[in-house]
Design an enzyme around this catalytic site. Sequence first.
Site, PDB file in Angstrom:
ATOM      1  N   SER A   1      38.707  46.057  40.770  1.00 20.23           N
ATOM      2  CA  SER A   1      38.982  45.650  42.148  1.00 20.23           C
ATOM      3  C   SER A   1      39.004  44.147  42.410  1.00 20.23           C
ATOM      4  CB  SER A   1      37.969  46.307  43.103  1.00 20.23           C
ATOM      5  OG  SER A   1      38.350  47.628  43.377  1.00 20.23           O
TER       6      SER A   1
ATOM      7  N   SER B   1      40.615  46.887  45.119  1.00 14.93           N
ATOM      8  CA  SER B   1      40.296  46.966  46.525  1.00 14.93           C
ATOM      9  C   SER B   1      40.074  45.605  47.190  1.00 14.93           C
ATOM     10  CB  SER B   1      39.014  47.802  46.703  1.00 14.93           C
ATOM     11  OG  SER B   1      37.912  47.153  46.107  1.00 14.93           O
TER      12      SER B   1
ATOM     13  N   LYS C   1      34.432  39.314  51.028  1.00 13.46           N
ATOM     14  CA  LYS C   1      34.901  40.704  51.129  1.00 13.46           C
ATOM     15  C   LYS C   1      33.974  41.479  52.050  1.00 13.46           C
ATOM     16  CE  LYS C   1      36.220  44.606  48.117  1.00 13.46           C
ATOM     17  NZ  LYS C   1      36.189  45.137  46.731  1.00 13.46           N
TER      18      LYS C   1
END
Lengths: 477, 486
Positions: free
Chosen positions: B177, B153, B78
């Site tokens: 997330s 996210s 990420k």
Amino acid sequence: MQYEAVIGLEVHAQLLTESKIFCGCSTAFGQPPNSNTCPVCLGMPGVLPVLNRQVVEFAIAAALATNCTIAERSVWARKNYFYPDLPKGYQISQFEAPIAEHGWLDITVDGDQRRIGITRIHMEEDAGKLVHDDRDPVSYVDLNRTGTPLIEIVSEPDIRTPAEAATYLKTLRDILVYLEVCDGNMEEGSFRCDANVSIRPVGQQELGIRTELKNMNSFRNVAAALDYEIRRQRVVLEGGDAVVQETRLWDADAGKTHAMRGKEEAHDYRYFPDPDLLPLVIEPQWIQRVRDSLPELPAAKRSRFEDSYGLSAYDAEVLTASRAVADFFEATVQAGAEPKKAANWIMGELMGALKAESRQIGDSRVGPAELAGLIGLISDGTISGKMAKEVFGLMMSSGRPAAEIIKEKGLEQVSDAGELEAILRGIIEAHPKEAEAYRAGKKKLMGFFVGQVMKATKGQANPKLVNQLAAKLLGEG
Amino acid sequence: MDLHYLTITQASDLLARREISSVELTRALLQRIEATEERVHAYLTITAEQALAQAEAADQRIAAGEAGPLTGIPAGIKDVLCTRGVRTTCGSKILERFVPPYDATLVARLRDAGMVMLGKHNMDEFAMGSSTENSAYGATHNPWDLAAIPGGSSGGSTASVAAGSCLYAVGTDTGGSIRQPASHCGVVGLKPTYGRVSRYGLVAFASSLDQAGPITRSVADAAMVLQAIAGHDPADSTSAPNQVPDYRAALARGVKGLKLGVPREYFVEGMDPEVEQTVRRAFAVLEELGAELVEVSLPHTDYGLAVYYIIAPAEASSNLARYDGVKYGLSVRPEDGDLLDMYYATRSQGFGPEVVRRIMLGTYALSAGYYDAYYGKASAVRTLLARDFAEAFEQVDAIVSPVSPTPAFDLGQKVDDPLQMYLSDVLTLACNLAGLPGMSLPAGLSQQGRPIGLQIIGPHFAEETVLAVGHAFERATDHHQQHPSL
């Protein structure tokens, strides 16, 4: 109307740790800009602070030396504001739960002792520095200082006069320097002071509106700024106006304070506990360990010097002003010098010479043993006190021991009674009229005979012995 | 054989038996990225050359007999996790050209374990969002239905694992997330206990809530990745000193005799009936496997969202103050402007609307005169929420629940309604507020063909229990073996 001032001081002291408070970067001064930095003190994305244990240790020492209560649990907080010298956009400090509270210091002003309360001590990180270019509308940022550990020491509003303020500061500074946690240098900013001051009619309990004074970089400036500000506030009040609560900067050249612009001081710091650092828990054993390792503090040393060495209050004060001087004095006594004499020599000749050479006492060419040696040579009559001063000067410039210099220069005092008696007899024989006059009662002529002997011996005769011999021989008639 | 849909376990076996090389595997994944990226947009940066070099190094390590289970396995990270020499944008314009000179601790650990890093995954800007639509670089699409959001996210990471454009990913979870997008993309997502995985190099959103964790195709894979990244880090004062257990060994424990709590408050009003049915079917499976399901109560659940949306923005408002145009990242200097003009211009051009909204919320919540009513009160209620869980865990070994009240919604559906968007995390954020480990794993598909996840929450540092329950469920079902037809 009679007014009295109410003064509280906030001191920021830079701690003498090798590395910064939350990263491993060096705290050394004078490095090229931004060289003592790493991702942590540069506030780069994703980095985290790790507390330097030595900072806590120093803060504990300062708290103990100022009679504070140390919190078992204190909390790191973020003080949020934007400024280019603050790379994270917040300063890690302590707010609601500082490491220490409720302390005090005793100060002596004009012979009166006063106790000044200490509200709190907390730890925090220093910010960087902006470097402005006068020719260009550009500022540069140097983050070498960012993350240097500080303690902030906040006094109670117990101070009443500028002189008390200066004395409190000096007392506090001496303590921190003794503890070797701060170098105490006000000019270089490693010991900084802000002052809160208000005035009120004598006898009134309620506090007046205060102003905060900044930018005072010496004890004298602190006293001068407070003095000015107290007078300014009195003029404001006597003119029927109200004092405005604001931050004012001291302008040492103009000898005035002036208000900071509103934009610069309108801050809401939005303090909250820093989630990146655990609350600091200090075990009683840790406090005890620090307590056991504390050096003797200035006040204790002062009274010990008076008691065990028989020094005057003034001498004790001067000799304990720094730990190095006090240690030098004690080592000199240890090496056999008589305390009062050692004190006089250190406070007079030694400090004068060091000052002339701008050397620290630790770098003195004449060490305690050498000084004690010189004092010993005076006591045993090898040289006169006057000679000794000359010898001392040579010791300081050459670094050689007293005995060697005396021997080389032939400066030994003539203390051989037989030799002096022979010289004296010769002089009496050569001056029968003066001898006669002396015997007839003109005792003042003793000085004449002694002077003649000194002249004959190029000043090296032991004056005490010459006096005794002259009295004896002239008396024989 | 589709190399891109291998689990870590399978790929590791093939590599160990020398049936494939890491270079071959990496090439296959890079081809898959090429084939899917245009539609999915899971990556912000693809590091093909470095990946192939790492694959070659991994092959040498395997040949030398020095390989671990993750050696030579291609993964994505990420873009909120710092990667040395590889730009790390956090999905934000303000860090568009930021190249960290350091690795996040967990990234360094994965590199040591032999990771082949394919690239950096898309995300909501600074991890603020539940749909990955808040990325400054365009939304990610759900591989199961390109019209749907992948969740957020960590939507780039979960979509990538679902699409087969990496074998595993590491995401971060501040209020759900990892778990919410894992649920929406039909993959396994584990948020470890707060402090289990170092946060050093994880670009902070809300420091007291952020935690990184694995996103994988199986529970066993999650155990392997967690094994590699968990453990104390001297660079993170909040990382836990607790010993790291053998997570893979815990997988086989099963659920027999375990008491699993079903929180009464987690079947919220407005929950999609398909989600409730799917999750209740999953509960039945666990019962058949020998677990005892009991109802528990988490009475302060209703306050979770409010508490979260005070604490997280408050911390964010401070954490994001460093993006000021002075040191790195975007710097906008208006002509004839002063310092304040630079701050205003840099931050208003650099941050997207959701980030700005949260900075303002947080700044307000911390302001003088409001602190006690907002941040102070929220912190107090946070401890009550944590106590709810502590009391529940006196009765049960783990808690099972839905992950999100609905399956993935359509792209664009909630972008103009932040409150609706926030509600999709209502069942996951309490876990962060309490610091507990939680996992989402595939439990079925909606009639529309969008995945639905099951959430398992354990006590602090009980990742072993969470993994064991998940592994048992996974072995009894085949949801995790299904892939989108992309």
